[in-house]
Design a protein around this motif. Structure first.
Motif, short mmCIF file in Angstrom:
data_model
loop_
_atom_site.label_atom_id
_atom_site.label_comp_id
_atom_site.label_asym_id
_atom_site.label_seq_id
_atom_site.Cartn_x
_atom_site.Cartn_y
_atom_site.Cartn_z
N SER A 1 -13.44 -24.86 17.75
CA SER A 1 -14.52 -23.92 17.51
C SER A 1 -15.64 -24.06 18.54
CB SER A 1 -15.07 -24.11 16.10
OG SER A 1 -16.12 -23.22 15.82
N LEU A 2 -15.98 -25.28 18.90
CA LEU A 2 -17.03 -25.48 19.90
C LEU A 2 -16.59 -24.98 21.27
CD1 LEU A 2 -19.84 -26.63 20.49
CD2 LEU A 2 -18.74 -28.82 21.00
N ASN A 3 -15.33 -25.16 21.62
CA ASN A 3 -14.84 -24.65 22.90
C ASN A 3 -14.97 -23.13 22.97
OD1 ASN A 3 -14.21 -27.20 23.87
ND2 ASN A 3 -12.09 -27.11 23.15
N ARG A 4 -14.68 -22.47 21.87
CA ARG A 4 -14.86 -21.01 21.84
C ARG A 4 -16.32 -20.63 21.95
NH1 ARG A 4 -10.79 -19.68 16.72
NH2 ARG A 4 -8.83 -20.24 17.79
N LEU A 5 -17.18 -21.41 21.33
CA LEU A 5 -18.61 -21.14 21.43
C LEU A 5 -19.11 -21.35 22.86
CD1 LEU A 5 -21.12 -20.41 19.72
CD2 LEU A 5 -21.52 -22.86 19.46
N VAL A 6 -18.57 -22.35 23.55
CA VAL A 6 -18.94 -22.59 24.95
C VAL A 6 -18.47 -21.43 25.82
CG1 VAL A 6 -18.54 -24.09 26.93
CG2 VAL A 6 -19.01 -25.08 24.70
N ASP A 7 -17.32 -20.85 25.52
CA ASP A 7 -16.86 -19.68 26.26
C ASP A 7 -17.83 -18.52 26.09
OD1 ASP A 7 -14.68 -21.12 27.08
OD2 ASP A 7 -13.34 -20.33 25.53
N CYS A 8 -18.38 -18.38 24.88
CA CYS A 8 -19.40 -17.35 24.67
C CYS A 8 -20.63 -17.63 25.53
CB CYS A 8 -19.82 -17.30 23.21
SG CYS A 8 -18.49 -16.93 22.06
N GLU A 9 -21.02 -18.88 25.59
CA GLU A 9 -22.18 -19.25 26.39
C GLU A 9 -21.92 -19.02 27.87
OE1 GLU A 9 -24.66 -22.20 28.66
OE2 GLU A 9 -22.56 -22.44 28.17
N PHE A 10 -20.69 -19.25 28.32
CA PHE A 10 -20.36 -19.02 29.72
C PHE A 10 -20.40 -17.53 30.05
CE2 PHE A 10 -17.24 -18.60 33.24
CZ PHE A 10 -17.92 -19.37 34.17
N THR A 11 -20.03 -16.67 29.06
CA THR A 11 -20.13 -15.23 29.26
C THR A 11 -21.58 -14.82 29.45
OG1 THR A 11 -18.18 -14.90 27.89
CG2 THR A 11 -19.58 -12.98 28.26
N VAL A 12 -22.47 -15.38 28.63
CA VAL A 12 -23.90 -15.09 28.78
C VAL A 12 -24.41 -15.62 30.10
CG1 VAL A 12 -26.17 -15.49 27.77
CG2 VAL A 12 -24.23 -15.04 26.30
N PHE A 13 -23.91 -16.79 30.53
CA PHE A 13 -24.34 -17.38 31.79
C PHE A 13 -23.99 -16.47 32.96
CE2 PHE A 13 -23.18 -19.92 35.53
CZ PHE A 13 -24.38 -20.54 35.78
N GLN A 14 -22.79 -15.91 32.95
CA GLN A 14 -22.36 -15.05 34.04
C GLN A 14 -23.14 -13.75 34.06
OE1 GLN A 14 -18.12 -14.87 33.22
NE2 GLN A 14 -17.71 -16.13 35.01
N PHE A 15 -23.42 -13.20 32.89
CA PHE A 15 -24.07 -11.89 32.84
C PHE A 15 -25.59 -12.00 32.94
CE2 PHE A 15 -26.03 -8.50 30.30
CZ PHE A 15 -25.65 -7.41 31.05
N CYS A 16 -26.17 -12.89 32.12
CA CYS A 16 -27.63 -12.95 32.03
C CYS A 16 -28.25 -13.58 33.26
CB CYS A 16 -28.05 -13.72 30.79
SG CYS A 16 -27.58 -12.90 29.26
N SER A 17 -27.48 -14.32 34.04
CA SER A 17 -28.04 -14.89 35.26
C SER A 17 -28.42 -13.80 36.24
CB SER A 17 -27.02 -15.84 35.90
OG SER A 17 -25.83 -15.13 36.22
N LEU A 18 -27.79 -12.62 36.12
CA LEU A 18 -28.12 -11.50 36.99
C LEU A 18 -29.07 -10.52 36.33
CD1 LEU A 18 -24.56 -10.75 38.41
CD2 LEU A 18 -26.36 -12.10 39.47
N LYS A 19 -29.07 -10.42 35.01
CA LYS A 19 -29.83 -9.40 34.31
C LYS A 19 -31.07 -9.92 33.60
CE LYS A 19 -26.76 -6.28 35.34
NZ LYS A 19 -27.07 -5.20 36.29
N VAL A 20 -31.29 -11.23 33.59
CA VAL A 20 -32.39 -11.77 32.80
C VAL A 20 -33.74 -11.35 33.35
CG1 VAL A 20 -32.61 -13.92 34.07
CG2 VAL A 20 -33.21 -13.86 31.66
N LEU A 21 -33.82 -11.02 34.65
CA LEU A 21 -35.09 -10.62 35.22
C LEU A 21 -35.60 -9.31 34.63
CD1 LEU A 21 -34.55 -11.47 38.99
CD2 LEU A 21 -35.86 -12.74 37.32
N ASP B 1 -18.21 -14.54 16.74
CA ASP B 1 -17.66 -14.44 15.39
C ASP B 1 -16.30 -15.11 15.29
OD1 ASP B 1 -17.73 -13.26 12.64
OD2 ASP B 1 -15.98 -12.18 13.41
N SER B 2 -15.48 -14.97 16.32
CA SER B 2 -14.15 -15.57 16.28
C SER B 2 -14.18 -17.09 16.45
CB SER B 2 -13.27 -14.96 17.37
OG SER B 2 -13.82 -15.23 18.66
N SER B 3 -15.29 -17.64 16.94
CA SER B 3 -15.37 -19.10 17.09
C SER B 3 -15.46 -19.82 15.75
CB SER B 3 -16.59 -19.47 17.95
OG SER B 3 -17.80 -19.15 17.28
N SER B 4 -15.94 -19.14 14.70
CA SER B 4 -16.06 -19.70 13.34
C SER B 4 -17.03 -20.87 13.27
CB SER B 4 -14.69 -20.14 12.81
OG SER B 4 -13.79 -19.05 12.77
N TRP B 5 -17.88 -21.01 14.25
CA TRP B 5 -18.83 -22.11 14.23
C TRP B 5 -19.89 -21.91 13.15
CZ3 TRP B 5 -19.06 -26.86 16.20
CH2 TRP B 5 -20.28 -27.54 16.20
#
Length: 691
Positions: free
Chosen positions: A280-300, A342-346
């Motif tokens: 479950s934590l590995n799936r949650l980290v994948d979610c965080e990596f998705t935000v890292f890839q996207f928000c690193s460009l759009k957070v401004l 949601d699929s991570s079930s954390w």
């Protein structure tokens, strides 16, 4: 350009740049040593220093902007990601190989905490309450509970401490028999005693009943010793019924049978095991990596203000997924960020932990003893027993109480931190699982629902999470008290509690909104009340190892100023009262008394009725004070002495009293601040009339 030192196993790479979205940050030098990874630049705010044991994985890839450069991606255990761009491809390969060999030591004794030898003895650890002091605070009757020394040499149960609380009627020989009946020798022990209902909360491992349904009368005796006449108890199995049945068929474990334990009811809680939590934590980290890839460009685009001029990055900004990010196609949908979350079930497991804790708390309040066990007795069981104590007892919601709870219910109770957090390479990956992190996340849910009931804030929770995985202290090393005692952890390493309970460090962990709440917490388990711990899992700032709470810092500074102002006001009030009393003494004469002064009335001649002589004039009464601050009772310099009853003296004294009431601070006296009467001082004429 890279320079390698084979003797010290260090590597220095210059002209390295760090990537963080589309920001252009200054280049610096990357230094890799057996203990630390340092990245230094001309801007101090961009410097990075992490422990080698903080690094979870290292990968290299080709740069998309420059063909000769290589990108080194480091994933840290605190969910940060560091992306370095190295000028030479060979340097990236050397750095990756060295990081992989140093980030996971072959033995725990090679970790950094052993390099920092501490010659000083423990100070704060001695102040932590032991199990005997805790039982006195709980109010455990000495005729019902006692401390056994059967495990003095860790031979009965290697994962239990030397002193364990058990029912008084149970002998040490019975404990040794029950330890053979329970998995890993973890016999039922006292975890918490509810003072209001006098009901215990116990924990243990699964019984080894096997396919033949073995029985242990000694084990039944321990459980029945906690029951009163006509009462029934509750056994909470943290596993599902299907998982408990699989353990019965494969390993001979299982759950207590009703025919063997007729006065006990068994319920199953659907809590994830440490293997499921790892997935479950590995799936949650994948979610965080998705935000890292996207928000690193759009957070401004969602920052409330432009970037500060001196700093190349914002020190703090809101959680990136609200506002415009939520409307992005990369995050919406079943394959987007919310779908992966949601699929991570954390969050589902965090909610189930709170539901199970409420179930246990409800039965304790009803006057029923509870036994919590799963498979091993040191994973999900400790989560439930710890949460129940935090919810029911206000002392565990203080900084010292929370530290003592972790020491007692996690470290002394034998949670295998080295295996679950994989402190060395000898631990297989399948033995790791974020059990302690799930507990801290559950406490965070309580913090969000009751922000004023806890003396500490989420910074302490995150600090404990960081040091449980990688630390320069030896508090969380090894798997049980026996191993820590054998390897002399308290002598060879520093204690984390010394640092946390330090008055200077403790300021950053305190909650400025704290108000002591002595009652139990009414925890909500509604899905909308279970939130994601964004400051822990969504770590977009690679330069900060600890989370930053600017609102709490501002509130803490304001509260400190308010407390200082209140203290200054009290000092000024005391000074005003002192000046007022001094002036009153100087302005009152022998015939003008303070209300607290005693007056002695001497009657020289009795009245006519008393003497029985009608028509005979009586002599005047004389008012004589015990003290007098005015030595010269003259009205004018020409008359050396004057009768105190003269009219001129009365007029002058009345004027003095009238002027005296206008001095600063007298309104405090009139309002009863000093505890004196509100009536004005009596004049000389009033004394004459009274006399």
């Amino acid at each position: 350009m890279a320079s390698e030192d084979s003797h010290t196993r260090s590597l220095l790479i210059e002209d390295v740049s760090i990537k963080w979205g589309d920001r252009r940050l200054p280049k610096g030098a990357l230094f890799i040593s057996p203990l630390h990874l340092n990245f230094t630049t001309s801007v101090r705010e961009c410097d990075i220093k992490v422990l080698m044991t903080d690094i979870l994985s290292a990968e290299i890839s080709s740069s998309k902007t420059q063909q000769q450069c290589v990108v080194l991606l480091l994933k840290l255990k605190d969910f940060r990601m560091l992306c370095f761009e190295l000028p030479v491809q060979e340097d990236g390969q050397k750095a990756m190989e060295m990081i992989k060999s140093l980030s996971l030591p072959d033995d725990i004794s090679y970790m950094m905490c052993f390099q920092l030898n501490s010659n000083s003895k423990e100070t704060v650890a001695l102040q932590l309450s032991d199990i005997g002091d805790v039982m006195m605070r709980w109010g455990c009757p000495s005729d019902e509970w006692r401390l056994t020394t059967a495990n003095q040499h860790f031979d009965v149960c290697s994962s239990y401490p030397k002193m364990v609380a058990i029912p008084s009627r149970i002998t040490d020989q019975d404990i040794r028999i029950v330890a053979k009946f329970r998995y890993l020798g973890r016999f039922p022990r006292l975890s918490y005693y509810h003072k209001k209902t006098c009901m215990p909360l116990m924990s243990s491992s699964q019984p080894m009943i096997g396919m033949t349904g073995k029985k242990s009368f000694e084990d039944l005796g321990i459980l029945n010793a906690t029951l009163s006449q006509g009462n029934r108890g509750l056994i909470v199995d943290t596993r599902t019924a299907a998982l408990a049945q699989s353990h019965l068929t494969k390993g001979g474990g299982g759950t207590e049978r009703l025919e063997s334990y007729p006065r006990w009811k068994v319920v199953h809680a659907d809590l994830d095991s440490y293997q499921q939590l790892h997935v479950s934590l590995n799936r949650l980290v994948d979610c965080e990596f998705t935000v890292f890839q996207f928000c690193s460009l759009k957070v401004l685009f969602i920052l409330p203000h432009p970037l500060p001029h001196p700093l190349p990055y914002p020190t703090h900004y809101p959680t990136p997924y609200p506002c415009a990010v939520c409307q992005s196609p990369n995050l919406s949908g079943s394959s987007g960020w919310f779908g992966k979350l949601d699929s991570s079930s954390w969050l589902r497991n965090i909610r189930q932990l709170l539901i199970t804790s409420r179930l246990v708390m409800g039965h304790l309040n009803k006057g029923q003893p509870v036994l919590v066990h799963g498979e091993s007795g040191y994973d999900t069981e400790l989560q439930v027993t710890s949460l129940v104590q935090i919810i029911m007892e206000s002392y565990n919601r203080t900084c010292l109480g929370f530290v003592e709870l972790i020491e007692r219910e996690w470290l002394s109770a034998g949670h295998p931190f080295s295996r679950r957090h994989r402190h060395c390479a000898t631990v297989p990956l399948k033995e790791s699982g974020p059990v302690f992190l799930a507990f801290l996340d559950s406490v965070y849910q309580l913090l969000t629902q009751f922000p004023t009931a806890f003396e500490f804030n989420e910074t302490l929770l995150h600090y404990l999470f960081l040091h449980s995985y990688s630390s320069d202290c030896g508090t969380f090393l090894y798997d049980c008290p026996g191993e820590r005692f054998k390897n002399k952890i308290k002598i060879k390493t520093h204690s984390l509690w010394n640092h946390i309970l330090n008055p200077i460090t403790l300021k950053s962990f305190r909650n400025p909104l704290f108000e002591r709440f002595k009652h139990s917490l009414n925890v909500s388990v509604s899905p909308q009340d279970i939130v994601l711990w964004t400051n822990c899992y969504l770590r977009q700032n690679p330069f900060k190892s600890c989370i930053n709470l600017p609102a709490f810092e501002r509130l803490r500074s304001v509260k400190e100023r308010v407390d200082a102002s209140r203290l200054k006001a009290k000092e000024l009030q005391k000074e005003i009262l002192s000046v007022q009393n001094h002036l009153r003494k100087r302005l009152t004469g022998s015939n003008h008394l303070l209300p607290d002064q005693k007056v002695q009335v001497i009657t020289n001649v009795e009245t006519k009725n008393e003497r029985g002589l009608e028509g005979q004039p009586s002599e005047d009464k004389t008012v004589t004070p015990f003290t007098s601050d005015i030595k010269d009772n003259s009205c004018t310099p020409e008359s050396p002495s004057i009768d105190p009853t003269c009219s001129d003296w009365s007029k002058k004294s009345d004027n003095l009293i009238t002027n005296h009431k206008s001095f600063p601070g007298d309104e405090l006296v009139d309002k009863g601040v000093t505890g004196e009467p509100d009536d004005p001082l009596p004049s000389n004429n009033q004394f004459q009339e009274n006399s």
